[in-house]
Design a protein around this motif. Sequence first.
Motif, short mmCIF file in Angstrom:
data_model
loop_
_atom_site.label_atom_id
_atom_site.label_comp_id
_atom_site.label_asym_id
_atom_site.label_seq_id
_atom_site.Cartn_x
_atom_site.Cartn_y
_atom_site.Cartn_z
N GLU A 63 0.51 -0.96 0.48
CA GLU A 63 -0.17 0.16 0.09
C GLU A 63 0.97 1.16 -0.01
O GLU A 63 0.54 1.82 -1.00
CB GLU A 63 -0.91 0.08 1.13
N THR B 48 2.42 1.61 -3.51
CA THR B 48 1.86 2.18 -3.95
C THR B 48 1.70 3.01 -4.20
O THR B 48 1.60 3.83 -5.50
CB THR B 48 0.50 1.41 -4.78
N GLU B 49 1.50 3.87 -2.95
CA GLU B 49 0.82 5.45 -2.69
C GLU B 49 2.43 6.49 -2.94
O GLU B 49 1.85 7.22 -4.03
CB GLU B 49 0.36 5.56 -1.82
N ARG C 167 1.96 6.85 -7.34
CA ARG C 167 0.22 7.31 -7.75
C ARG C 167 0.45 8.29 -7.56
O ARG C 167 0.62 9.31 -8.31
CB ARG C 167 -0.51 6.57 -7.11
N LEU C 168 1.49 9.10 -5.97
CA LEU C 168 0.84 10.02 -5.55
C LEU C 168 2.32 11.25 -6.65
O LEU C 168 1.84 13.06 -6.72
CB LEU C 168 1.07 10.49 -4.76
N VAL D 276 3.95 9.96 1.23
CA VAL D 276 2.98 9.26 2.29
C VAL D 276 3.00 9.39 2.85
O VAL D 276 4.36 8.36 3.96
CB VAL D 276 3.04 8.90 0.87
N LEU E 245 0.47 6.24 5.89
CA LEU E 245 -0.55 6.34 6.00
C LEU E 245 -0.68 5.80 7.07
O LEU E 245 0.01 5.26 7.86
CB LEU E 245 -0.46 4.57 5.02
N GLN F 221 0.03 12.90 3.08
CA GLN F 221 0.00 13.29 2.24
C GLN F 221 -2.25 12.48 2.38
O GLN F 221 -1.89 11.83 3.37
CB GLN F 221 0.17 12.62 0.99
#
Length: 120
Positions: free
Chosen positions: A26, A29-30, A33-34, A106, A108, A120
């Motif tokens: 996760e 991947t973020e 992506r970001l 990032v 999370l 983020q």
Amino acid sequence: MAVRAVRGAVQVDVDERDEVLAATRELVTEVVRLNELDLEDFISVIFTSTADLVSEFPAVAARELGMGDVPLMCARELEIEGSMPRVIRLMAHVETSRTRAQVRHVYLRGAVALRRDIAQ
């Protein structure tokens, strides 16, 4: 293109292999992506985890995502009294046209509390 460092972290609920791998996937991947990255943009990734996470290497999840040819390293986070438990951190070195100010770091799950100023 410039070389930039992207930071990130995720907190896992329990020290179980599947949880560590899922949380790391996760997080990676973020980051991708970001920051609008391709796997070819990665130069290297350093993962750290707190001492209470021993069920799996976070780099395994990155390899599962296709980073088999990216240099990956896992290390132990410093054990500071009162620090957040069950945290996986990463610092990825990437090639990007983004400025340092445009890089999106990032954080999370519970790890958002580590850096509310840049999460983020």
